[in-house]
Design a protein around this motif. Structure first.
Motif, PDB file in Angstrom:
ATOM      1  N   MET A   1     -47.941   3.704 -53.563  1.00 26.91           N
ATOM      2  CA  MET A   1     -46.991   4.781 -53.773  1.00 26.91           C
ATOM      3  C   MET A   1     -46.417   5.208 -52.426  1.00 26.91           C
ATOM      4  O   MET A   1     -47.117   5.303 -51.438  1.00 26.91           O
ATOM      5  CB  MET A   1     -47.675   5.953 -54.467  1.00 26.91           C
ATOM      6  CG  MET A   1     -46.830   7.201 -54.509  1.00 26.91           C
ATOM      7  SD  MET A   1     -47.392   8.379 -55.725  1.00 26.91           S
ATOM      8  CE  MET A   1     -46.571   7.737 -57.141  1.00 26.91           C
ATOM      9  N   THR A   2     -45.122   5.475 -52.410  1.00 29.82           N
ATOM     10  CA  THR A   2     -44.447   5.891 -51.194  1.00 29.82           C
ATOM     11  C   THR A   2     -44.879   7.300 -50.813  1.00 29.82           C
ATOM     12  O   THR A   2     -45.117   8.139 -51.661  1.00 29.82           O
ATOM     13  CB  THR A   2     -42.919   5.872 -51.408  1.00 29.82           C
ATOM     14  OG1 THR A   2     -42.542   4.614 -51.931  1.00 29.82           O
ATOM     15  CG2 THR A   2     -42.183   6.123 -50.128  1.00 29.82           C
ATOM     16  N   ASP A   3     -44.955   7.529 -49.519  1.00 27.73           N
ATOM     17  CA  ASP A   3     -45.328   8.848 -49.021  1.00 27.73           C
ATOM     18  C   ASP A   3     -44.112   9.772 -49.099  1.00 27.73           C
ATOM     19  O   ASP A   3     -43.000   9.364 -48.806  1.00 27.73           O
ATOM     20  CB  ASP A   3     -45.810   8.708 -47.579  1.00 27.73           C
ATOM     21  CG  ASP A   3     -46.456   9.964 -47.075  1.00 27.73           C
ATOM     22  OD1 ASP A   3     -47.078  10.678 -47.888  1.00 27.73           O
ATOM     23  OD2 ASP A   3     -46.342  10.241 -45.869  1.00 27.73           O
ATOM     24  N   ILE A  12     -46.932  20.211 -52.589  1.00 27.48           N
ATOM     25  CA  ILE A  12     -46.989  19.393 -53.803  1.00 27.48           C
ATOM     26  C   ILE A  12     -47.763  18.124 -53.479  1.00 27.48           C
ATOM     27  O   ILE A  12     -47.280  17.244 -52.788  1.00 27.48           O
ATOM     28  CB  ILE A  12     -45.570  19.054 -54.297  1.00 27.48           C
ATOM     29  CG1 ILE A  12     -44.832  20.345 -54.613  1.00 27.48           C
ATOM     30  CG2 ILE A  12     -45.635  18.143 -55.518  1.00 27.48           C
ATOM     31  CD1 ILE A  12     -43.376  20.165 -54.915  1.00 27.48           C
ATOM     32  N   SER A  13     -48.981  18.062 -53.994  1.00 31.70           N
ATOM     33  CA  SER A  13     -49.825  16.908 -53.700  1.00 31.70           C
ATOM     34  C   SER A  13     -49.729  15.833 -54.773  1.00 31.70           C
ATOM     35  O   SER A  13     -49.865  14.650 -54.484  1.00 31.70           O
ATOM     36  CB  SER A  13     -51.276  17.351 -53.522  1.00 31.70           C
ATOM     37  OG  SER A  13     -51.703  18.047 -54.669  1.00 31.70           O
ATOM     38  N   ALA A  14     -49.494  16.225 -56.009  1.00 33.59           N
ATOM     39  CA  ALA A  14     -49.435  15.263 -57.120  1.00 33.59           C
ATOM     40  C   ALA A  14     -47.979  14.925 -57.436  1.00 33.59           C
ATOM     41  O   ALA A  14     -47.443  15.300 -58.479  1.00 33.59           O
ATOM     42  CB  ALA A  14     -50.137  15.838 -58.333  1.00 33.59           C
ATOM     43  N   LYS A  19     -41.771  15.635 -63.168  1.00 37.44           N
ATOM     44  CA  LYS A  19     -40.982  15.165 -64.302  1.00 37.44           C
ATOM     45  C   LYS A  19     -39.490  15.268 -64.020  1.00 37.44           C
ATOM     46  O   LYS A  19     -38.737  14.343 -64.278  1.00 37.44           O
ATOM     47  CB  LYS A  19     -41.357  15.994 -65.528  1.00 37.44           C
ATOM     48  CG  LYS A  19     -40.615  15.650 -66.788  1.00 37.44           C
ATOM     49  CD  LYS A  19     -41.168  16.333 -68.029  1.00 37.44           C
ATOM     50  CE  LYS A  19     -41.352  17.810 -67.873  1.00 37.44           C
ATOM     51  NZ  LYS A  19     -41.718  18.500 -69.108  1.00 37.44           N
ATOM     52  N   ARG A  20     -39.056  16.425 -63.495  1.00 39.57           N
ATOM     53  CA  ARG A  20     -37.648  16.648 -63.206  1.00 39.57           C
ATOM     54  C   ARG A  20     -37.543  17.834 -62.267  1.00 39.57           C
ATOM     55  O   ARG A  20     -38.537  18.476 -61.944  1.00 39.57           O
ATOM     56  CB  ARG A  20     -36.846  16.903 -64.476  1.00 39.57           C
ATOM     57  CG  ARG A  20     -37.266  18.116 -65.257  1.00 39.57           C
ATOM     58  CD  ARG A  20     -36.544  18.237 -66.602  1.00 39.57           C
ATOM     59  NE  ARG A  20     -37.068  19.313 -67.381  1.00 39.57           N
ATOM     60  CZ  ARG A  20     -36.612  20.570 -67.348  1.00 39.57           C
ATOM     61  NH1 ARG A  20     -35.601  20.862 -66.582  1.00 39.57           N
ATOM     62  NH2 ARG A  20     -37.161  21.499 -68.086  1.00 39.57           N
ATOM     63  N   PHE A  21     -36.312  18.152 -61.859  1.00 38.72           N
ATOM     64  CA  PHE A  21     -36.099  19.309 -61.016  1.00 38.72           C
ATOM     65  C   PHE A  21     -34.703  19.851 -61.246  1.00 38.72           C
ATOM     66  O   PHE A  21     -33.844  19.184 -61.819  1.00 38.72           O
ATOM     67  CB  PHE A  21     -36.305  18.961 -59.534  1.00 38.72           C
ATOM     68  CG  PHE A  21     -35.298  17.992 -58.979  1.00 38.72           C
ATOM     69  CD1 PHE A  21     -34.164  18.451 -58.321  1.00 38.72           C
ATOM     70  CD2 PHE A  21     -35.487  16.632 -59.102  1.00 38.72           C
ATOM     71  CE1 PHE A  21     -33.239  17.564 -57.808  1.00 38.72           C
ATOM     72  CE2 PHE A  21     -34.575  15.743 -58.583  1.00 38.72           C
ATOM     73  CZ  PHE A  21     -33.441  16.210 -57.933  1.00 38.72           C
TER      74      PHE A  21
END
Length: 129
Positions: A1-3, A12-14, A19-21
């Motif tokens: 997974m990209t950092d 925001i760690s997860a 889902k959206r913003f």
């Protein structure tokens, strides 16, 4: 997974659960709201709101699907970086909406929020009676 360093800096760690913003303007600031995919029974928040002050008096739009996303050069560099990371995370899943569909979606959301708030106030009134 990209950092995703900006999102991680924002707490925001997860990032895989995003889902959206949405992005909107409130007076002299930009408000970024990030929505997460969570089970209904989860105690964790289903969304998180971030506010960024900006020197301009107006932003030309309220959605990342409009020209406003491209014209955020005077906004906070953190916001611009976060939007780039969020767009990278969510582009495959988010369909392009017409301006009319976006406004209708915003209206439906506002109606749900208002209905919930009215129900809460009615419940408080019943408790007082």
């Amino acid at each position: 997974m990209t950092d995703y360093p900006t999102l991680k800096e924002m707490g925001i760690s997860a990032v895989e659960s995003i889902k959206r913003f949405s992005l909107r303007q409130e007076r002299d600031r930009d408000v970024l709201k990030i929505y997460f995919e969570r089970p209904a029974s989860s105690l964790r928040a289903h969304s998180q709101k971030f506010t960024f002050a900006h020197p301009r008096t107006a932003i030309p739009g309220q959605s990342r699907h409009s020209q406003a996303y491209a014209e955020l050069s005077n906004s906070s560099p953190v916001l611009c970086s976060a939007l780039a990371e969020l767009k990278q995370l969510t582009t495959a899943e988010v369909p392009q909406l017409s301006p009319k569909a976006e406004v209708l979606q915003d209206l439906q959301h506002l109606e749900r929020v208002m209905e919930g708030k009215l129900a809460e106030i009615r419940q408080k009134i019943e408790c007082l009676a």
